[in-house]
Each structure stands twice: as C-alpha cells, then as structure tokens.
Design a protein around this motif. Sequence first.
Motif, short mmCIF file in Angstrom:
data_model
loop_
_atom_site.label_atom_id
_atom_site.label_comp_id
_atom_site.label_asym_id
_atom_site.label_seq_id
_atom_site.Cartn_x
_atom_site.Cartn_y
_atom_site.Cartn_z
N PRO A 61 0.67 -1.05 -0.04
CA PRO A 61 0.09 -0.15 0.08
C PRO A 61 0.91 1.19 -0.02
O PRO A 61 0.61 2.31 -0.62
N ASP A 62 2.01 1.28 0.77
CA ASP A 62 2.75 2.55 0.74
C ASP A 62 3.23 2.85 -0.49
O ASP A 62 3.82 4.04 -0.78
N GLU A 63 3.55 2.10 -1.51
CA GLU A 63 4.20 2.29 -2.68
C GLU A 63 3.44 2.20 -3.92
O GLU A 63 3.81 2.50 -5.27
N THR A 64 2.20 2.17 -3.78
CA THR A 64 1.16 2.25 -4.91
C THR A 64 1.14 3.79 -5.45
O THR A 64 1.03 4.70 -4.76
N ALA A 65 1.40 3.54 -6.81
CA ALA A 65 1.54 4.88 -7.55
C ALA A 65 0.24 5.72 -7.44
O ALA A 65 -0.77 5.18 -7.62
N ASP A 66 0.35 7.01 -7.59
CA ASP A 66 -0.75 7.90 -7.53
C ASP A 66 -1.77 7.52 -8.73
O ASP A 66 -3.03 7.67 -8.50
N ASP A 67 -1.15 7.38 -10.08
CA ASP A 67 -1.85 7.25 -10.98
C ASP A 67 -2.77 5.88 -11.26
O ASP A 67 -3.82 5.85 -11.72
N VAL A 68 -2.09 4.88 -10.54
CA VAL A 68 -2.87 3.66 -10.37
C VAL A 68 -3.87 3.91 -9.39
O VAL A 68 -5.06 3.47 -9.51
N LEU A 69 -3.74 4.55 -8.20
CA LEU A 69 -4.74 4.77 -7.29
C LEU A 69 -5.89 5.67 -7.94
O LEU A 69 -7.37 5.22 -7.79
#
Length: 611
Positions: A61-69
Amino acid sequence: MKLQPRQQLLEVWEAAARTSLRDGGWTWGGRGGSNSISDAEQLLCFMYPASELPGFRLDTPDETADDVLAALTDLGDSVEIPKLLLKVIGEYLRTYTGDDGRPIFSGGSYFLPSDEDAKITPEQLQLDVVDSFSMSVTLALGTLGFLKVFRQSVRREDIRREIRELEDLASSRLSAAMVGLLRSFTINAFDPGAPAGRALLRTVNQTGAPERRVLDDLRRELRPVRAGLRDLSIGSGSEVDLDNENLLFECGWTWGIVKDAPDVSTPLQIGPQPKGVAADTPFLYFTVNALVGISDLWSERTRVLGLLNDDQLNLAQSLQRRWDLTQLYWRTIAMYGRGTWPLEDIPWKTTDEKESEYYSLGVTAMVVQSLVNSRASDVDLGRVASVLEELAIRARIIRRGVPGDPPVLMHSPGVPVNLRGSEELGPPMIWVVSDFAITLLKRTIWAATIAQNTRTRERLLTLADQIWRHIMQRRCADGAARGLWDQPGNVFTDIEVRHEEPSWYFSERVVEFLVAAALASGESPLRSPQLVEFAFQMLSEAEHLLDQELVTRQLVEGQTIQPKLRSIQAALQRARLIISDRPATANALINNALLDLERLAVARDSASEAI
C-alpha cells in the motif's frame, strides 16, 4: 510504437473496476457468463499487470503509484484495494473448489452445442478444459506472489489468517492445474499411408520432392522429439509406443483430460482426479494456450519469490519437458525444408484435413514463441514477419472488409472447434475462438522484441501499430462494457450484433499484450554495429580536438580548466560510457561537443586575425 502501454493499462483498469464493482458489490461474469475461465480472466485483468509490472503493484500500500490509485478509485484507496482483491480472490477460489476438495476447471457457459437446438447436459458443463488449467496456472502464481508480499504489510491476525488460507487454496489449485495439463497432453501416432499421414506429408512437402525422400528426411528431423517423448513417464502420452519409427506422429494438448488418462501420482493435496473424455489428438488452439500458461512456471518472478514447493517443481519439470518437445516438434514441421516453409503456405491444413487462417496463426504463435526462446536470426524473423503481415491482410485487420467477406466470421462469431469425445456425455460440443486479432498482435510484439535488425523490428512495430488501431476501434463505447472489449461491429459492417457486457475473454488478452508491450519498452534499444563504429570514430575525433584545446588554451587564474571545456569533457565522458548500448544518444552528445569545440576554434582564429 505509438502505443502508450502504461496509459492504456490504466484506462483498462479504470474500465474494469467500474464494470466489476456495481451497486456496491463485485459482479462476476461478462458476455460469456460466469465460469472458471471467465472469472479467472476477469481477475487477471487486475492481477496480471500487478504481478508483472513494478509500477502497477498493489501488494504494498505505501508504494502504490498515484496514477494507479486514480484509475482504481472505484475499488478504494491504497489500503482498501488489496483488501478487496483478497476478498474477491477468496470468492473465486472457494467457488471453484468442490466439496471433496478438488479444484474445479469446468468450461461451463463457454461450452456450446454444435447443434443450436441441442441442450448440453450438466455432466458436460462440468468437464475440465485446458483453457481453465492454463489460466489457473497464471492466476494462481499471480495470487501467491501477491499474498506473499501483501502479508508483510498486514498486522491484523484475522487478515493474516485469511492470507494463509488463500495461499493453501491457491497452491492446491496450481498443483491441480499442473496435473490437469499433464493429463491433457497427447501424442497422436499414425501410419504415413493413413489420411493423417498423407495430410502431414502434403503439408511439409512444399517442393514436390519424392514422398519417400521427404518421409525419411522428416523422420530424421523428428528423431530428437521422438526420443524425448518416448521417455515420458507420467501423465497422458506416456503410454504411446513410439518405438516403431515407421510411424509419424504429432504432439500437443487436446481440449481436456484425455480419455483413459492415468492418474498422476503426487503427494500434493488436489482431491480426486476426474476421468477424461477428450479425444486423444492435439488441438492447435489448446496447445498454444497450454504453452502460454506453462511458461509462467519458470518466469523470473516465480523463481525469485520461490512460489513453487519441491513437489510442484517436479510437476513443473515434467511440463517443461513437454513444453520443449512440443515447441521443437511444431517448429520442425512449420519450418521444414530449404524452400518455402509449410508455415508460409497459408492457410494451414491440419492432419484431419481442416484448414483455416486461424490454424496458421496457431502454428505461427508456437514458432514465434520458439524463436523468442532461441533468439533466432533476423532471416527467420523476416520470413515470420511476412506470415504475420499476410494473416493480418487475410483477416481484414489491416485491409478494409467488404459486405459478405468470409474472413469476418473469424472475428464474429469466431472459429468453432469440435470438442471430440464430448458426445460420450451428451450432444457434440464446440468451443468458439474469436481472439484472432489480439493473438496476432501478441505474437507480433513478441517477434519485435527479439529482432536485432532495425528494419525488421520497425516492420514488425509498424504492423503492431496497425493491428492496435484495429483493436482500439473494437473497444466498447457505451454500456457496462464501456472502455473494454469486444465490439467487432464497430469495424465490420456485416456484424449487426451489439454487446452490452464485456468479453473478459478478449479483454484479458488485450491486457496480456499491453503488459508485453510495457516490458518490451523497458528493454535497451537496438544497437546497430555500424552506428556504434561511427560513434567511436566521432568520439575519437572529438576527444583529440578537446586535448588540443586543453593544451593550447590559456588557463584562467584559479581554474584548472575553463567551464566550457569542462562541460565538453563531461559530455564526451558520458558518450563513452553509453556508446555501446545507446550509440545514437552518444552520437548526439558528441555532435554537440564537436559544435562547441568548433565555435571555440573559430573564436580563437578570429581573435588571432584581429591581432
């Protein structure tokens, strides 16, 4: 390529999330209904990119990319997304596990009666199918990798307990899928004078040579395959007697578990092994799909994360042996002879006297996969590229179709495959395949990734761009399937049927292609030996001119080298560092350095003349 795989994948994720999560809950099933394959394809639209591409990871969760979210906002935030996937994966694994603990690999709603008025029996709907085995291998490996990494971010004991349970279910499904693939492998031996033997000899004899000479030569070419197949010890195919070298043969996967296939002895907990009814002959479509799934068993991610236990590694080794032998067999047949290859004689004719461009695509897919693994020469790749281009033309993918064009039927409703042996439990069944366009695109991008000749690679990438434009036109523009596939009526005017629900069958294959394209874009660009040599020659001149400047130019007090010369020196040092891998970029740096050195020389000459 003009394709932007990351952006396209994010768009697919956004559409898949919107389609899957309706009215606050996960919605299974698309155009083909809910079954063990369609539901796996739906999950793989998310799991496959997350497993293969670091920038799409969802397990940390801490490394999930912003555009992915942003693309998956319908599924929640960085913490809720993996929790939702955990829940959905659990639903899938439990739904397709029987009360007796046996994982279920039935074709279900993907099975169709050959006679539209007939009704498939419940026993037929429950038959295992190779597509489900192959998809389950890929999904189970992706799931095990996801769970292994996600566990490190979880502290709650109830979630950790759920992860352990799902790991057991996924591992059991993976083991059962491998056993199913071992029991679906088949060797079909026949006399050269039989219809199958005459058909095979006609296929390979492209020069009109004497049949006896062709037969002897073919036997010699296939001797390594025959020897390897003779040593098989577990699963179906191991009982076939290949000692008689007068017989010809073919090998691959049939559509399901072979009739009378022996059980595979294994300590793994996979439940009872069901009896099979599938005809003991290979099918091109199912062979290609089996090979794709099996290759995931020895991928880098599988090895690095240690996703297979010792008993599973034994099964994987048995499958890899069949994978190698099948690839070698079909490559030998497809590229036989010194003149025209049988592969180039389109359409391909099978040993049961059926011919279709789709069969040519199946054989081409195996040849491309074999060439990728052997890093083939560009001469072979150039000939394969011609086949791919011809198939794209014949299928009206890069040529306009006209009303009543027969090739359109390959796209909709698709090519029917008779599931021989299914009539033992009810009416004869068929399997309809309609993935010609996306399968052609996948093989094209695979071939492009290994091309070492710039012209060959550009040729393949140009073809891939053309096919991709065709596929993008087939994207659904409205309804629940908006942003997903497949709407062939957008391209072919003869097709009047419009679909509201997505085809996870087609959409998942688009995702596979986009992942392959993203991985290919991360590789080093082609290096032309001539360009490298030219860059070294330019670098030599530039460094010599720089040395002259350093010798003749007066130093400014307090400096060991003037700023401009320091900049030129840094550029040339960078060029030398990258010249072997990126000669064109190195050339650009050297060009700029040469221009700067020339300006300094002109300025010095002008100053001398003024004096």
